[in-house]
Design an enzyme around this catalytic site. Sequence first.
Site, PDB file in Angstrom:
ATOM      1  N   THR A  34       0.834  -1.202   0.000  1.00  0.00           N
ATOM      2  CA  THR A  34       0.000   0.000   0.000  1.00  0.00           C
ATOM      3  C   THR A  34       0.869   1.252   0.000  1.00  0.00           C
ATOM      4  O   THR A  34       0.575   2.238  -0.686  1.00  0.00           O
ATOM      5  CB  THR A  34      -0.943   0.015   1.223  1.00  0.00           C
ATOM      6  N   GLU A 219      -4.038  -5.892  -5.665  1.00  0.00           N
ATOM      7  CA  GLU A 219      -4.569  -7.258  -5.520  1.00  0.00           C
ATOM      8  C   GLU A 219      -4.897  -7.886  -6.875  1.00  0.00           C
ATOM      9  O   GLU A 219      -5.973  -8.455  -7.076  1.00  0.00           O
ATOM     10  CB  GLU A 219      -5.835  -7.235  -4.635  1.00  0.00           C
ATOM     11  N   GLN A 249      -1.311 -15.421  -2.505  1.00  0.00           N
ATOM     12  CA  GLN A 249      -2.506 -15.022  -1.757  1.00  0.00           C
ATOM     13  C   GLN A 249      -3.752 -15.011  -2.652  1.00  0.00           C
ATOM     14  O   GLN A 249      -4.728 -14.328  -2.359  1.00  0.00           O
ATOM     15  CB  GLN A 249      -2.301 -13.646  -1.129  1.00  0.00           C
TER      16      GLN A 249
END
Length: 737
Positions: A34, A219, A249
Amino acid sequence: MQAILEGLNEEQLEAVTYTDGPLLVIAGAGSGKTRVLTNRIAYLIAEHGVKPWNILAITFTNKAAKEMKERIEKLIDAKDMWVGTFHAMCVRILRREIEKLGYDKNFLIFDTSDAKSVVKQCMKELNLSDKLYSDKFLLAEISRAKNDMIDEVAYANMYENDFKLSNVAKVYSLYQGKLKKDNALDFDDIINLTVRIFKENADTLAYYQDKFKYILVDEYQDTNKVQDVLVSLLAQKHHNICVVGDDQQSIYKFRGADIANILNFEKAFPNTKIIKLEQNYRSTKKILALANEVIKHNMGNVKKNLWTQNDDGEKPKFFKAQNEYDEANYVLEQINHLKREEYYNYSDFTILYRTNAQSHAFETVFMREGIPYKVVGGQKFYERKEIKDVIAYLRVVANPNDDVSLRRIINEPKRGIGKTTLEQVEMVATQNNISLFAVIKDIDKYIATRANATLKDFANFIENMQKDTASIENLTNKILQESGYMAMLEMENTTEAEGRIENIGVLLNEIHEFEQEEAENTLNHYLENLALVTDLDSVEDDQNSVLLMTFHTAKGLEFPVVFMVGMEDGLFPSYRSIGEESELEEERRLCYVGITRAKQHLFLTCANSRTSFGSTTYNMVSRFLTEIPESFLDGEVAKKSYSFETYELPEETKISYTPKATFQFRTAESFLQQVQASDDVDLSQFKIGTSVEHKKFGAGIITKTEPEDDDLILEIQFEKVGMKRLMAKYSNMKILN
């Protein structure tokens, strides 16, 4: 400039300052992605001279978008920059462009509940049995098709010779027709229609390609096909696209996410620069070592190894309980210990489980002990009946052609408009291809019933409300009073009604805050904001409560102390994934996500036996734990015994659906006796097609058998309760043929 680059490690600095051309950032858990995204945006504006309105930043939750905006604003003035979710970005585009597809720009967005209502209406009109087709299955299949960019016409052509799916195609076609008539979109339509506009209108695509000269997507491992196509279309001209993600992930395959999007990114964009962020700033060395040891058993990974300069910390602890209540009591004791010895707050703890049903034992034990907790993903505020009722009134005022919302409120409160009358109205609306409101407004023109006067009064009421839209808060209050809804709740004079009134008060406060904070505070914009709220947006940081949630919900979050419970084969990994390598790898990635949520303490627990829906199962320890050397776990905890024979719940905490308030816990001796007795079962009698009878589930037929160590996993289709998966040795069933 100094503030933007200050404190970045070598790889982060390279990712922030590499500005031109495609960039793939493989960001391990807790590696500061981030910060890289926000600082990269600030760098583009401050050092590279990019205008904020020429940047598009896409996140997966509104919460993440808000955090990103706040971080950017601390670094640089970046007004007019587009930061938001895929859906929020596409809605902004559709508000300007959707008329190109024959929709009105004031379209509605249907949530899952609304979409389910439309599907049920389609099933009714097509005379489809809900025993053969559940609304959940139909919605999931339609969503899958849309995520794969298969429209209703193509779907019908693909499955014209398949009896079951050809009926799905009929529902899909009718469903889309009803949405179009209502000027409404479901969540999947939002991105699909944006892509369609770009593909069918070259000038429109060119405008947005020039507008968004720099694109950043977070993501990326969680994107599906249509999201990947959207991003590719927008980046075709300038190729200044930066995607950030972690293939390790990728856990949303069941929602349509395609891990191939990130793995094949450099093929889609030649000359892609790849940067790996491998330094973890979140977890201790020993927690991270366990995570790396677990995930290395997956084959299809981008090779990387997370490392950290954080303290060694304690080894993750493993505990094997006797049953789910023994497990919950162990977790409770660890929470109390850490609060007492290390001064943690309740909000520092989270309990992660594979299925929502696992929360029950923890809720029961926490209520007994007065531990504050919050179940994330339980009944959401905006799904409560009274809230959905009020929102439905607002939606009909905004768009009277919204048949779904109109059906919800037309007799709420009771107005004497019966089922037969409504069916007549629906039939006329279908025959004339108009909305229910259009029929009701001119009811005398179409039918004559005793409810005609009431129907006209309702139509007049809605039209009067449409004249008073200066303030959403005032409008909502007026609806509550003049519709009789508030009076209905007050007349009930029950505790439940008081709770509903309090919830409406909370809604009014939120509306007030929205009107104070938002520049565009129109009714349509408010309803649009509501429609785009996601599950994760409801996770509040300021509540001092233990959080209970699924592993999937925990994605993107972090906690000082994490309990991963139910670590058993058949539960985690699930039975469905065992035997399917790709499914098992996704479950292992989910386990990796759970481990890497923990900052300082990690506990992993399982149970010898577990009871769910009246059936007790006995599972082995999760293979994800048996795959790793014992040295990575603190095995001392597993030797302790936290067994409780019984305990009686206080009267005020008894659960209504529990037959008795006393929960029986099996001792180790009784458990071993049961295992000993079951060893005599002849496994050869369990064959596909064999009829069996279970004491609780009744008669059924074995449809699948699967070896599991010295036992068999049986899939049985029961006549009354549907499919169940049971272990043969513990099923205690009678063979009927």
